[in-house]
Design an enzyme around this catalytic site. Structure first.
Site, mmCIF file in Angstrom:
data_model
loop_
_atom_site.group_PDB
_atom_site.id
_atom_site.type_symbol
_atom_site.label_atom_id
_atom_site.label_comp_id
_atom_site.label_asym_id
_atom_site.label_seq_id
_atom_site.Cartn_x
_atom_site.Cartn_y
_atom_site.Cartn_z
ATOM 1 N N TYR A 59 0.833 -1.200 0.000
ATOM 2 C CA TYR A 59 0.000 0.000 0.000
ATOM 3 C C TYR A 59 0.868 1.250 0.000
ATOM 4 C CZ TYR A 59 0.746 1.063 5.011
ATOM 5 O OH TYR A 59 1.295 1.405 6.222
ATOM 6 N N LYS B 164 6.548 -1.929 1.943
ATOM 7 C CA LYS B 164 5.333 -1.333 2.526
ATOM 8 C C LYS B 164 4.158 -2.298 2.377
ATOM 9 C CE LYS B 164 3.159 3.170 3.237
ATOM 10 N NZ LYS B 164 3.228 3.145 4.687
ATOM 11 N N GLU C 162 11.192 2.579 14.466
ATOM 12 C CA GLU C 162 10.377 3.661 13.913
ATOM 13 C C GLU C 162 9.048 3.701 14.647
ATOM 14 O OE1 GLU C 162 9.400 2.835 9.746
ATOM 15 O OE2 GLU C 162 9.608 0.713 10.174
ATOM 16 N N LEU D 43 10.820 1.173 7.355
ATOM 17 C CA LEU D 43 10.303 1.623 6.066
ATOM 18 C C LEU D 43 11.087 2.875 5.659
ATOM 19 C CD1 LEU D 43 7.839 1.174 4.059
ATOM 20 C CD2 LEU D 43 6.905 3.205 5.148
HETATM 21 N N1 PDD Z 1 2.588 5.208 7.211
HETATM 22 N N2 PDD Z 1 7.178 4.023 9.026
HETATM 23 C C1 PDD Z 1 6.060 3.282 8.954
HETATM 24 C C2 PDD Z 1 6.034 1.942 9.609
HETATM 25 C C3 PDD Z 1 4.930 3.785 8.258
HETATM 26 O O1 PDD Z 1 3.822 3.039 8.176
HETATM 27 C C4 PDD Z 1 4.996 5.064 7.667
HETATM 28 C C5 PDD Z 1 3.845 5.651 6.892
HETATM 29 C C6 PDD Z 1 6.187 5.797 7.785
HETATM 30 C C7 PDD Z 1 6.345 7.148 7.163
HETATM 31 O O2 PDD Z 1 6.456 7.044 5.765
HETATM 32 P P1 PDD Z 1 5.986 8.226 4.797
HETATM 33 O O3 PDD Z 1 6.730 9.440 5.216
HETATM 34 O O4 PDD Z 1 6.417 7.749 3.477
HETATM 35 O O5 PDD Z 1 4.519 8.356 4.966
HETATM 36 C C8 PDD Z 1 7.262 5.235 8.451
HETATM 37 C C9 PDD Z 1 1.415 5.639 6.486
HETATM 38 C C10 PDD Z 1 1.221 7.102 6.497
HETATM 39 C C11 PDD Z 1 0.232 4.863 7.015
HETATM 40 O O6 PDD Z 1 0.398 3.666 7.240
HETATM 41 O O7 PDD Z 1 -0.844 5.442 7.172
#
Ligand code: PDD
Length: 285
Positions: free
Chosen positions: A33, A148, A180, A205
């Site tokens: 996703y 992801k 994270e 991620l």
């Molecule tokens: N999540 N780490 C994890 C485990 C995440 O699920 C996300 C993002 C991030 C930040 O990544 P980015 O800056 O590319 O959004 C880091 C999304 C927003 C979600 O699951 O809703």
């Protein structure tokens, strides 16, 4: 007006947006996703999200059912059809629905592609002013967190524990270090003004917002170090913050009930947030 979703080539009312119970996303979490922010009706840092999408599907040998260019067109069309001003576009691609439940990849099955939108005023979110509290939890995930994947049960449990504790995010801990957040990348600002965030690798991620913030900070000659840090180090830091597509840059003001510095969002966090919002607006599509 009912919200419009996208399912395998069609734009349909959300209540009619359906996939099979045999869909491998549902049965095996065999899918990928992405979440991209929308500001003023435009997608933020979307090239970065789509590049990560391509990488993630490649890592699980899943072919996208549409080109990257077409996926962006669909995202934009969905934003338009929903009259979305500020919020997010969620997209998910799975290995599709076979005729049964075989673990190995099915042959000649078309991947499923779905999208939907949600509304959120990310720039003016109240927590941008107050910052958020976080709790820590053990990192229970698999070892390919760079993908992801929609297999998010560990994050669901982590974020539920945070919600139950009145916190906005859970920081996941492995071998004494922060990996994270449940859905965000973690940063601290050390007492000697170094911005520290964990290096990319299979343990986390590769956050798109993280990547942009690191680049924007370096462009401004701010010192950035990509390495793991502990909760103790975060509690001794000048500032702590998280980044994600759905939050941009957000201050962390306490960890497990202990204040970070004076318990208020710090100037570096506020500055990086402003810089990121400016970047977001300038590069929106
Ligand atoms: N999540 N780490 C994890 C485990 C995440 O699920 C996300 C993002 C991030 C930040 O990544 P980015 O800056 O590319 O959004 C880091 C999304 C927003 C979600 O699951 O809703």
């Amino acid at each position: 007006m009912e919200q419009i979703a996208y399912v395998n080539g069609s734009f349909v009312p959300l209540s009619e947006a359906k996939v099979s119970i045999l869909d491998r996303g549902f049965l095996f979490a065999d899918g990928i996703y992405e979440v991209a922010a929308v500001l003023d009706g435009k997608l933020i840092d979307n090239a970065s999200h789509l590049a990560r999408l391509e990488r993630s599907v490649g890592e699980i040998q899943l072919a996208l059912p549409e080109t990257i260019a077409r996926i962006q067109e669909i995202q934009q069309e969905l934003v338009k059809r929903n009259n979305l001003v500020n919020g997010m576009v969620y997209l998910e691609v799975t290995r599709g629905a076979d005729t049964g439940r075989d673990f190995a990849f099915p042959k000649d099955v078309k991947p499923t592609l779905i999208m939907f939108t949600s509304t959120k005023d990310i720039v003016n979110a109240p927590s941008a002013k107050t910052g958020i509290n976080v709790i820590t939890v053990p990192d229970l995930r698999w070892t390919r967190r760079d993908i992801k994947s929609v297999a998010l049960l560990a994050q669901v449990l982590a974020k539920q524990a945070a919600a139950a504790a009145g916190a906005g995010e859970a920081w996941m801990i492995e071998d004494g270090k922060v990996t994270e957040g449940g859905s965000s990348s973690c940063f601290i600002l050390t007492q000697d003004d170094v911005i520290v965030t964990r290096q990319n690798g299979s343990e986390i991620l590769p956050g798109c917002t993280r990547k942009a913030v690191v680049a924007l900070a370096e462009e401004r000659q701010l010192r950035v170090e990509e390495r793991a840090f502990s909760v103790e180090e975060a509690l001794a830091a000048k500032e702590a913050f998280i980044t994600s597509a759905s939050l941009f840059v957000q201050a962390v003001v306490s960890i497990d009930g202990k204040k970070v510095a004076d318990g208020k969002p710090g100037p570096m966090t506020n500055r990086l947030r402003e810089i990121y919002v400016e970047f977001a607006k300038a590069t929106a599509v």
